[in-house]
Scaffold this motif. Structure first.
Motif, mmCIF file in Angstrom:
data_model
loop_
_atom_site.group_PDB
_atom_site.id
_atom_site.type_symbol
_atom_site.label_atom_id
_atom_site.label_comp_id
_atom_site.label_asym_id
_atom_site.label_seq_id
_atom_site.Cartn_x
_atom_site.Cartn_y
_atom_site.Cartn_z
ATOM 1 N N GLU A 1 11.018 67.489 -23.684
ATOM 2 C CA GLU A 1 11.182 67.062 -22.298
ATOM 3 C C GLU A 1 10.059 67.605 -21.423
ATOM 4 O O GLU A 1 9.545 66.904 -20.542
ATOM 5 C CB GLU A 1 12.543 67.525 -21.776
ATOM 6 C CG GLU A 1 13.709 66.789 -22.421
ATOM 7 C CD GLU A 1 15.042 67.454 -22.151
ATOM 8 O OE1 GLU A 1 16.058 66.740 -22.154
ATOM 9 O OE2 GLU A 1 15.075 68.701 -21.959
ATOM 10 N N LEU A 2 9.664 68.843 -21.663
ATOM 11 C CA LEU A 2 8.556 69.418 -20.898
ATOM 12 C C LEU A 2 7.259 68.667 -21.180
ATOM 13 O O LEU A 2 6.478 68.393 -20.255
ATOM 14 C CB LEU A 2 8.389 70.896 -21.231
ATOM 15 C CG LEU A 2 9.445 71.846 -20.671
ATOM 16 C CD1 LEU A 2 9.321 73.223 -21.306
ATOM 17 C CD2 LEU A 2 9.343 71.944 -19.150
ATOM 18 N N ALA A 3 7.021 68.335 -22.440
ATOM 19 C CA ALA A 3 5.806 67.588 -22.778
ATOM 20 C C ALA A 3 5.788 66.241 -22.081
ATOM 21 O O ALA A 3 4.747 65.785 -21.602
ATOM 22 C CB ALA A 3 5.698 67.424 -24.288
ATOM 23 N N ALA A 4 6.951 65.598 -21.977
ATOM 24 C CA ALA A 4 7.036 64.318 -21.273
ATOM 25 C C ALA A 4 6.729 64.477 -19.791
ATOM 26 O O ALA A 4 6.112 63.596 -19.171
ATOM 27 C CB ALA A 4 8.415 63.698 -21.469
ATOM 28 N N LEU A 5 7.142 65.614 -19.219
ATOM 29 C CA LEU A 5 6.900 65.844 -17.792
ATOM 30 C C LEU A 5 5.427 66.066 -17.479
ATOM 31 O O LEU A 5 5.027 66.004 -16.306
ATOM 32 C CB LEU A 5 7.717 67.048 -17.305
ATOM 33 C CG LEU A 5 9.230 66.824 -17.207
ATOM 34 C CD1 LEU A 5 9.932 68.130 -16.844
ATOM 35 C CD2 LEU A 5 9.561 65.741 -16.185
ATOM 36 N N LEU A 6 4.599 66.309 -18.475
ATOM 37 C CA LEU A 6 3.162 66.414 -18.232
ATOM 38 C C LEU A 6 2.567 65.094 -17.749
ATOM 39 O O LEU A 6 1.440 65.072 -17.240
ATOM 40 C CB LEU A 6 2.440 66.872 -19.502
ATOM 41 C CG LEU A 6 2.777 68.286 -19.997
ATOM 42 C CD1 LEU A 6 2.105 68.543 -21.337
ATOM 43 C CD2 LEU A 6 2.359 69.342 -18.976
ATOM 44 N N GLY A 7 3.307 64.009 -17.899
ATOM 45 C CA GLY A 7 2.875 62.709 -17.389
ATOM 46 C C GLY A 7 3.637 62.267 -16.162
ATOM 47 O O GLY A 7 3.593 61.088 -15.793
ATOM 48 N N HIS A 8 4.317 63.197 -15.491
ATOM 49 C CA HIS A 8 5.127 62.867 -14.303
ATOM 50 C C HIS A 8 4.237 62.417 -13.146
ATOM 51 O O HIS A 8 3.072 62.794 -13.052
ATOM 52 C CB HIS A 8 5.942 64.090 -13.890
ATOM 53 C CG HIS A 8 7.055 63.784 -12.949
ATOM 54 N ND1 HIS A 8 6.870 63.650 -11.586
ATOM 55 C CD2 HIS A 8 8.377 63.568 -13.168
ATOM 56 C CE1 HIS A 8 8.029 63.393 -11.011
ATOM 57 N NE2 HIS A 8 8.962 63.331 -11.947
ATOM 58 N N ALA A 9 4.818 61.613 -12.265
ATOM 59 C CA ALA A 9 4.062 61.093 -11.120
ATOM 60 C C ALA A 9 3.674 62.181 -10.133
ATOM 61 O O ALA A 9 2.714 62.000 -9.365
ATOM 62 C CB ALA A 9 4.885 60.018 -10.407
ATOM 63 N N ASP A 10 4.382 63.302 -10.098
ATOM 64 C CA ASP A 10 4.127 64.354 -9.110
ATOM 65 C C ASP A 10 3.327 65.491 -9.730
ATOM 66 O O ASP A 10 3.703 66.047 -10.764
ATOM 67 C CB ASP A 10 5.441 64.888 -8.543
ATOM 68 C CG ASP A 10 5.232 65.701 -7.286
ATOM 69 O OD1 ASP A 10 4.730 66.841 -7.391
ATOM 70 O OD2 ASP A 10 5.549 65.212 -6.184
ATOM 71 N N GLN A 11 2.230 65.839 -9.083
ATOM 72 C CA GLN A 11 1.351 66.896 -9.588
ATOM 73 C C GLN A 11 2.080 68.229 -9.715
ATOM 74 O O GLN A 11 1.842 68.996 -10.659
ATOM 75 C CB GLN A 11 0.148 67.050 -8.653
ATOM 76 C CG GLN A 11 -0.883 68.061 -9.108
ATOM 77 C CD GLN A 11 -1.993 68.234 -8.078
ATOM 78 O OE1 GLN A 11 -1.747 68.701 -6.976
ATOM 79 N NE2 GLN A 11 -3.190 67.816 -8.435
ATOM 80 N N ARG A 12 2.991 68.534 -8.798
ATOM 81 C CA ARG A 12 3.710 69.803 -8.838
ATOM 82 C C ARG A 12 4.568 69.904 -10.094
ATOM 83 O O ARG A 12 4.697 70.979 -10.692
ATOM 84 C CB ARG A 12 4.569 69.959 -7.584
ATOM 85 C CG ARG A 12 3.754 70.032 -6.287
ATOM 86 C CD ARG A 12 4.657 69.902 -5.076
ATOM 87 N NE ARG A 12 5.293 68.588 -5.023
ATOM 88 C CZ ARG A 12 6.258 68.242 -4.161
ATOM 89 N NH1 ARG A 12 6.700 69.150 -3.299
ATOM 90 N NH2 ARG A 12 6.772 67.033 -4.167
ATOM 91 N N VAL A 13 5.147 68.778 -10.514
ATOM 92 C CA VAL A 13 5.950 68.755 -11.740
ATOM 93 C C VAL A 13 5.052 68.899 -12.959
ATOM 94 O O VAL A 13 5.367 69.651 -13.894
ATOM 95 C CB VAL A 13 6.781 67.465 -11.816
ATOM 96 C CG1 VAL A 13 7.494 67.363 -13.160
ATOM 97 C CG2 VAL A 13 7.795 67.418 -10.676
ATOM 98 N N ARG A 14 3.940 68.204 -12.970
ATOM 99 C CA ARG A 14 3.017 68.314 -14.106
ATOM 100 C C ARG A 14 2.565 69.762 -14.295
ATOM 101 O O ARG A 14 2.555 70.287 -15.417
ATOM 102 C CB ARG A 14 1.799 67.404 -13.896
ATOM 103 C CG ARG A 14 2.127 65.928 -13.826
ATOM 104 C CD ARG A 14 0.893 65.066 -13.974
ATOM 105 N NE ARG A 14 -0.091 65.244 -12.924
ATOM 106 C CZ ARG A 14 -0.115 64.585 -11.773
ATOM 107 N NH1 ARG A 14 0.837 63.705 -11.491
ATOM 108 N NH2 ARG A 14 -1.090 64.785 -10.890
ATOM 109 N N VAL A 15 2.176 70.409 -13.204
ATOM 110 C CA VAL A 15 1.720 71.801 -13.291
ATOM 111 C C VAL A 15 2.870 72.712 -13.703
ATOM 112 O O VAL A 15 2.707 73.605 -14.543
ATOM 113 C CB VAL A 15 1.105 72.249 -11.954
ATOM 114 C CG1 VAL A 15 0.807 73.742 -11.969
ATOM 115 C CG2 VAL A 15 -0.173 71.466 -11.661
#
Length: 494
Positions: free
Chosen positions: A456-470
């Motif tokens: 799930e964390l790896a998937a969030l590396l492609g999230h629309a929000d930069q704060r979530v990606r970081v």
């Protein structure tokens, strides 16, 4: 531009709401007075920390009030040299009458360097404990920053349980271990900033979490002379710079130099660094939007301030956008800007509303104007392709995102002189408050990263929000998931 202000009742008190074409501003500090605020940050729980000054010009002096010191000041190259200068020139009995803002502040009958130790900078914490959208508790989170060489508290950042504060000559980090709103742990992260008296306001500013997980911040042209924890010496005593360091204080670097006084930096979607630099008040010269490249030199030196038209800065047009007459060692600005650039943010992907997606937001102090900038790639650098006014009327300075997708702004009421008044505003787009993406981001930023599994964390590396990606990236780093991070980084690379 339509602008109006109305009063509405929220919970127990009246709240000022400023309405413009793009944004709505709520006086989030409510009835609390926040004296002379300079910068803000917001933690994942929505608590707001405010860096506030009592020392500006009073104890952190302005060379314009002491012009006879200019020849000495431009030669200072360390914090220790600045301290020795003050103790020599402001020895007891040497100065007979007040000069500028320098007075007998400790009331001992002598105007001397000890008067520079009376006023302390402060960090405040404000909370909205009843959830009505207005602060109802305020504490002094930290104070006691008041040596003769202490600057002003011009920047603050919450990250991973610590509050970082830029108060020259130090970058501090502070922690509240018992959640009473008062820091009980404090550490110096890096030391050796601000050896010139120079102009008031040319301070350390705007700490931000970079996309690489390091803390970035800026300093005006009061200079840098730092020995890192690893023993490496960084000597840029006569120019402004952008700096970075690991959160624990290791790995200090001067990221870029030759700037005059960038207040806050911002990162775009790809991690490129931008800021807006203040001008030097010379005839024809303008403020500048700057692409801050690692290792770059933007060409400013503090001596240019006093040479005026005879300086290389003016003679060779270093302040201008790229042209054939400039020296080749500089990185020129990408656009000219407006008077008094201060707070600066990049919309991270899901904040505010759709009309401001991916824009840079700029506060101009003291005009009270706020602009949205569009910056686009061109060749090896960028251009500013558009600027739109989105609000006016609030004398905002520092800006920071809240977890809910609005941003918060320090309001230095009354202008430059210290008047012990101030406020914090919440700024939001009228159309975006109920977006599902914003609710998801808020939940993640409040601590949901720790509940996610590695996939799930790896998937969030492609999230629309930069704060979530970081945030996802840093959580994977905490779990030492190096192979997973490398796999994502190299995906598609042959």
């Amino acid at each position: 531009m339509v602008f109006r202000a109305i009063w509405i009742l929220v919970g127990w008190g009246a709240v000022l709401v400023a309405q413009g074409q793009e944004l709505e501003l709520v006086k989030w500090s409510g009835e609390w007075n926040v004296p002379d605020p300079v910068a803000v940050t917001v933690d994942p729980q929505g608590r707001v920390y405010v860096a506030a000054t009592t020392r500006r010009k009073v104890a952190d002096l302005d060379i314009r009030e002491h012009p006879m010191w200019i020849p000495d000041d431009v030669g200072l190259d360390s914090v220790e040299a600045k301290r020795a200068f003050y103790q020599r020139e402001l020895a007891p009995g040497k100065l007979r009458v007040p000069r500028g803002s320098l007075k007998d502040h400790n009331k001992d009958g002598s105007i001397d360097w000890k008067d520079l130790t009376v006023h302390s900078e402060r960090i405040y914490q404000l909370r909205d404990e009843d959830g009505d959208g207005v602060a109802d508790k305020m504490t002094v989170f930290a104070e006691g920053f008041n040596t003769e060489v202490t600057g002003i508290a011009a920047g603050v950042l919450y990250h991973d349980g610590w509050v970082y504060a830029t108060i020259a000559p130090d970058l501090w980090r502070l922690k509240d271990t018992d959640d009473d709103g008062v820091a009980d742990v404090r550490e110096v992260v890096a030391h050796g900033f601000g050896m010139h008296i120079a102009y008031a306001g040319h301070d350390m500013h705007g700490p931000r979490l970079g996309v690489d997980g390091r803390i970035y911040w800026s300093i005006g042209d009061k200079g840098v002379n730092v020995t890192s924890k690893e023993g490496k010496h960084f000597y840029f005593p006569h120019e402004g710079a952008v700096l970075r360091v690991e959160p624990d204080g290791t790995g200090f670097e001067v990221f870029a130099h030759g700037l005059r006084n960038v207040q806050e930096v911002a990162f775009d979607a790809w991690g490129n660094v931008f800021g807006v630099d203040n001008d030097a008040d010379m005839t024809g010269e303008k403020e500048r939007v700057v692409h801050i490249v690692e290792g770059s030199d933007s060409g400013w030196r503090c001596g240019h301030q006093y040479m005026k038209a005879e300086s290389r800065w003016m003679r060779e047009g270093i302040w201008q956008t790229a042209h054939a007459g400039q020296p080749l060692f500089i990185t020129p600005p990408i656009a000219l800007s407006k008077n008094g650039p201060a707070g600066f943010l990049w919309e991270p992907g899901t904040a505010l509303g759709e009309s401001l997606r991916g824009k840079f937001l700029l506060n101009q102090f003291p005009s009270g104007e706020m602009s949205a900038l569009t910056i686009e790639a061109k060749g090896a650098s960028f251009v500013q392709s558009a600027e739109v006014m989105v609000n006016r009327g609030i004398m905002g300075i520092g800006m920071a995102w809240g977890p809910e997708g609005a941003f918060y702004m320090a309001d230095w009421e009354g202008g430059y002189p210290l008047d012990e008044k101030g406020a914090v505003w919440q700024v939001d787009a009228k159309s975006g408050r109920n977006d599902a993406a914003r609710a998801e981001v808020r939940a993640l930023l409040k601590g949901e990263f720790q509940k996610e599994n590695v996939d799930e964390l790896a998937a969030l590396l492609g999230h629309a929000d930069q704060r979530v990606r970081v945030g996802a990236q840093l959580e994977l780093v905490k779990r030492a998931q190096w192979e997973r991070l490398a796999g994502v980084a190299l995906d598609g690379v042959e």
